[in-house]
Design a protein around this motif. Structure first.
Motif, PDB file in Angstrom:
ATOM      1  N   UNK A  28     -30.629 -93.040  68.111  1.00 26.52           N
ATOM      2  CA  UNK A  28     -29.102 -92.984  68.431  1.00 26.52           C
ATOM      3  C   UNK A  28     -28.836 -94.424  69.162  1.00 26.52           C
ATOM      4  N   UNK A  29     -29.547 -95.497  69.096  1.00 27.01           N
ATOM      5  CA  UNK A  29     -29.103 -96.766  69.627  1.00 27.01           C
ATOM      6  C   UNK A  29     -29.712 -97.297  70.891  1.00 27.01           C
ATOM      7  N   UNK A  30     -30.319 -96.193  71.747  1.00 27.29           N
ATOM      8  CA  UNK A  30     -30.642 -96.770  73.120  1.00 27.29           C
ATOM      9  C   UNK A  30     -31.773 -97.506  73.251  1.00 27.29           C
ATOM     10  N   UNK A  31     -31.936 -98.466  74.246  1.00 23.45           N
ATOM     11  CA  UNK A  31     -33.145 -99.157  74.463  1.00 23.45           C
ATOM     12  C   UNK A  31     -33.943 -98.372  75.312  1.00 23.45           C
ATOM     13  N   UNK A  32     -35.380 -98.012  74.940  1.00 24.25           N
ATOM     14  CA  UNK A  32     -36.154 -97.140  75.269  1.00 24.25           C
ATOM     15  C   UNK A  32     -37.304 -97.528  76.210  1.00 24.25           C
ATOM     16  N   UNK A  33     -37.567 -97.106  77.330  1.00 23.22           N
ATOM     17  CA  UNK A  33     -38.791 -97.411  78.062  1.00 23.22           C
ATOM     18  C   UNK A  33     -39.720 -96.218  78.053  1.00 23.22           C
ATOM     19  N   UNK A  34     -40.636 -96.442  77.216  1.00 23.81           N
ATOM     20  CA  UNK A  34     -41.766 -95.195  77.137  1.00 23.81           C
ATOM     21  C   UNK A  34     -42.773 -95.318  78.175  1.00 23.81           C
ATOM     22  N   UNK A  35     -42.772 -94.408  79.250  1.00 24.19           N
ATOM     23  CA  UNK A  35     -43.564 -94.362  80.423  1.00 24.19           C
ATOM     24  C   UNK A  35     -44.716 -93.376  80.104  1.00 24.19           C
ATOM     25  N   UNK A  36     -45.996 -93.557  80.260  1.00 23.59           N
ATOM     26  CA  UNK A  36     -47.106 -92.465  80.071  1.00 23.59           C
ATOM     27  C   UNK A  36     -48.329 -93.004  80.935  1.00 23.59           C
ATOM     28  N   UNK A  37     -49.026 -92.020  80.965  1.00 19.63           N
ATOM     29  CA  UNK A  37     -50.536 -92.469  81.468  1.00 19.63           C
ATOM     30  C   UNK A  37     -51.456 -92.938  80.162  1.00 19.63           C
ATOM     31  N   UNK A  38     -51.146 -92.456  79.201  1.00 20.15           N
ATOM     32  CA  UNK A  38     -51.835 -92.809  77.964  1.00 20.15           C
ATOM     33  C   UNK A  38     -51.241 -94.002  77.141  1.00 20.15           C
ATOM     34  N   UNK A  39     -51.782 -95.204  77.411  1.00 17.33           N
ATOM     35  CA  UNK A  39     -51.537 -96.438  77.015  1.00 17.33           C
ATOM     36  C   UNK A  39     -51.528 -96.411  75.483  1.00 17.33           C
ATOM     37  N   UNK A  40     -52.676 -96.033  74.780  1.00 21.56           N
ATOM     38  CA  UNK A  40     -52.684 -95.987  73.425  1.00 21.56           C
ATOM     39  C   UNK A  40     -51.710 -95.341  72.701  1.00 21.56           C
ATOM     40  N   UNK A  41     -51.532 -94.239  72.841  1.00 21.87           N
ATOM     41  CA  UNK A  41     -50.307 -93.406  72.331  1.00 21.87           C
ATOM     42  C   UNK A  41     -48.932 -93.932  72.609  1.00 21.87           C
ATOM     43  N   UNK A  42     -48.784 -94.301  73.860  1.00 23.72           N
ATOM     44  CA  UNK A  42     -47.616 -94.755  74.253  1.00 23.72           C
ATOM     45  C   UNK A  42     -47.224 -96.224  73.402  1.00 23.72           C
ATOM     46  N   UNK A  43     -48.048 -96.721  73.321  1.00 19.14           N
ATOM     47  CA  UNK A  43     -47.993 -98.171  72.595  1.00 19.14           C
ATOM     48  C   UNK A  43     -47.481 -97.793  70.945  1.00 19.14           C
ATOM     49  N   UNK A  44     -48.142 -96.581  70.540  1.00 20.49           N
ATOM     50  CA  UNK A  44     -47.940 -96.238  69.407  1.00 20.49           C
ATOM     51  C   UNK A  44     -46.517 -95.696  68.989  1.00 20.49           C
ATOM     52  N   UNK A  45     -46.009 -95.109  70.030  1.00 20.45           N
ATOM     53  CA  UNK A  45     -44.485 -94.564  70.046  1.00 20.45           C
ATOM     54  C   UNK A  45     -43.553 -95.809  69.784  1.00 20.45           C
ATOM     55  N   UNK A  46     -43.951 -96.865  70.780  1.00 15.28           N
ATOM     56  CA  UNK A  46     -43.092 -98.004  70.502  1.00 15.28           C
ATOM     57  C   UNK A  46     -43.057 -98.777  69.199  1.00 15.28           C
ATOM     58  N   UNK A  47     -44.391 -98.952  68.762  1.00 21.07           N
ATOM     59  CA  UNK A  47     -44.480 -99.429  67.299  1.00 21.07           C
ATOM     60  C   UNK A  47     -43.883 -98.788  66.300  1.00 21.07           C
ATOM     61  N   UNK A  48     -43.544 -97.405  66.403  1.00 21.98           N
ATOM     62  CA  UNK A  48     -43.018 -96.441  65.718  1.00 21.98           C
ATOM     63  C   UNK A  48     -41.612 -96.665  65.726  1.00 21.98           C
ATOM     64  N   UNK A  49     -40.907 -96.903  66.971  1.00 19.30           N
ATOM     65  CA  UNK A  49     -39.692 -97.346  67.073  1.00 19.30           C
ATOM     66  C   UNK A  49     -39.187 -98.619  66.498  1.00 19.30           C
ATOM     67  N   UNK A  50     -39.930 -99.467  66.948  1.00 18.58           N
ATOM     68  CA  UNK A  50     -39.627-100.801  66.477  1.00 18.58           C
ATOM     69  C   UNK A  50     -39.806-100.998  64.773  1.00 18.58           C
ATOM     70  N   UNK A  51     -40.606-100.083  64.305  1.00 18.17           N
ATOM     71  CA  UNK A  51     -40.683-100.211  62.794  1.00 18.17           C
ATOM     72  C   UNK A  51     -39.368 -99.735  62.134  1.00 18.17           C
ATOM     73  N   UNK A  52     -38.839 -98.798  62.818  1.00 16.96           N
ATOM     74  CA  UNK A  52     -37.628 -98.067  62.555  1.00 16.96           C
ATOM     75  C   UNK A  52     -36.330 -98.993  62.783  1.00 16.96           C
ATOM     76  N   UNK A  53     -36.529 -99.987  63.224  1.00 19.56           N
ATOM     77  CA  UNK A  53     -35.408-100.825  63.861  1.00 19.56           C
ATOM     78  C   UNK A  53     -34.818-100.678  65.099  1.00 19.56           C
ATOM     79  N   UNK A  54     -35.388 -99.695  66.007  1.00 17.96           N
ATOM     80  CA  UNK A  54     -35.005 -99.730  67.332  1.00 17.96           C
ATOM     81  C   UNK A  54     -35.886-100.651  68.252  1.00 17.96           C
ATOM     82  N   UNK A  55     -35.188-100.475  69.610  1.00 13.06           N
ATOM     83  CA  UNK A  55     -35.561-101.207  70.668  1.00 13.06           C
ATOM     84  C   UNK A  55     -36.546-100.504  71.660  1.00 13.06           C
TER      85      UNK A  55
END
Length: 255
Positions: A28-55
């Motif tokens: 929906x166009x937001x810039x997202x800060x993904x926060x979690x204790x699980x770094x591996x899964x959190x980074x994977x979410x960020x990668x998925x967002x970036x691959x889809x053209x998000x920030x």
């Protein structure tokens, strides 16, 4: 793109409702800060967002430590310049009969589900006031903050507190133009219901919802995304019951 250019912080953003909401906000166009204790899964979410053209960016945070939550909010502002939405979503569950539920179990859940929400409200509220931002703080409450169920003593106590923190926070922050609102899911198809599966209670939980099915995380994310928009201005101090009717009826089904 109803959240375009808004900066959203999402705790527990690596899995379940948090992951689905991170993806939805980015879409929906937001810039997202993904926060979690699980770094591996959190980074994977960020990668998925970036691959889809998000920030999006990831930062590791333990929501039971106020200084880390405060650092998370500061990180969001340092990265994107502001903070518009704080979704206090991080949560855990322990399922045991009441008399087997230990004080250690209780405090573990309350520290994440209640104190983590309070810390997020406090840190985000202070920063929004400092910046003059008329933002939105969204708390993941639960239908189980309103009605009793089996086996989740600490979870029930924490979610009941989140309901009242939402009301209280909204009243306190309204003069600043900051909204505080909650979302109240019932049984969602995430790992937090594993305890019900293990206890053989999952079918019982399904029967307590009108569709007789688990709610999907993406369905809750849709509600949380709406709450973060300007269109939801009149929703303040309340918990939107995204519970598939759980709180609206009682069936005769027994475990």
């Amino acid at each position: 793109m109803k959240l375009e250019n808004k900066v959203a912080v999402i705790t527990g953003g690596a899995e379940g409702i948090g992951k689905a909401t991170s993806l939805k906000y980015a879409k929906e166009g937001a810039k997202v800060v993904v926060a979690d204790v699980n770094e591996e899964l959190g980074q994977a979410v960020v990668s998925e967002i970036v691959e889809q053209g998000g920030q999006a960016v990831f930062t590791k945070v333990d929501v039971t430590v106020f200084e880390e939550v405060e650092g998370l909010v500061n990180f969001a502002v340092e990265t994107y310049g502001t903070i518009d939405v704080m979704f206090n979503n991080a949560g855990i569950g322990i399922t045991k009969p009441f008399l087997q539920h230990t004080p250690e179990d209780y405090h573990k859940v309350v520290n994440v589900n209640q104190h983590g929400v309070y810390y997020g409200m406090l840190a985000a509220g202070r920063k929004m006031k400092e910046l003059g931002v008329k933002g939105v703080i969204i708390n993941n409450a639960s239908v189980f903050g309103f009605v009793g169920t089996l086996g989740i003593t600490g979870y029930q106590a924490a979610k009941g507190a989140v309901v009242m923190l939402t009301k209280h926070g909204a009243l306190e922050l309204a003069p600043l133009g900051i909204r505080v609102v909650g979302v109240g899911p019932a049984a969602v198809n995430t790992k937090i219901v594993q305890g019900y599966r293990d206890a053989g209670l999952l079918d019982y939980m399904k029967q307590q919802q009108m569709t007789r099915e688990l709610i999907e995380p993406e369905e809750i994310a849709d509600v949380v995304a709406f709450l973060g928009t300007d269109e939801a201005r009149v929703l303040n101090g309340s918990v939107v019951m995204a519970d598939d009717g759980f709180s609206s009826f009682k069936s005769d089904v027994r475990p």
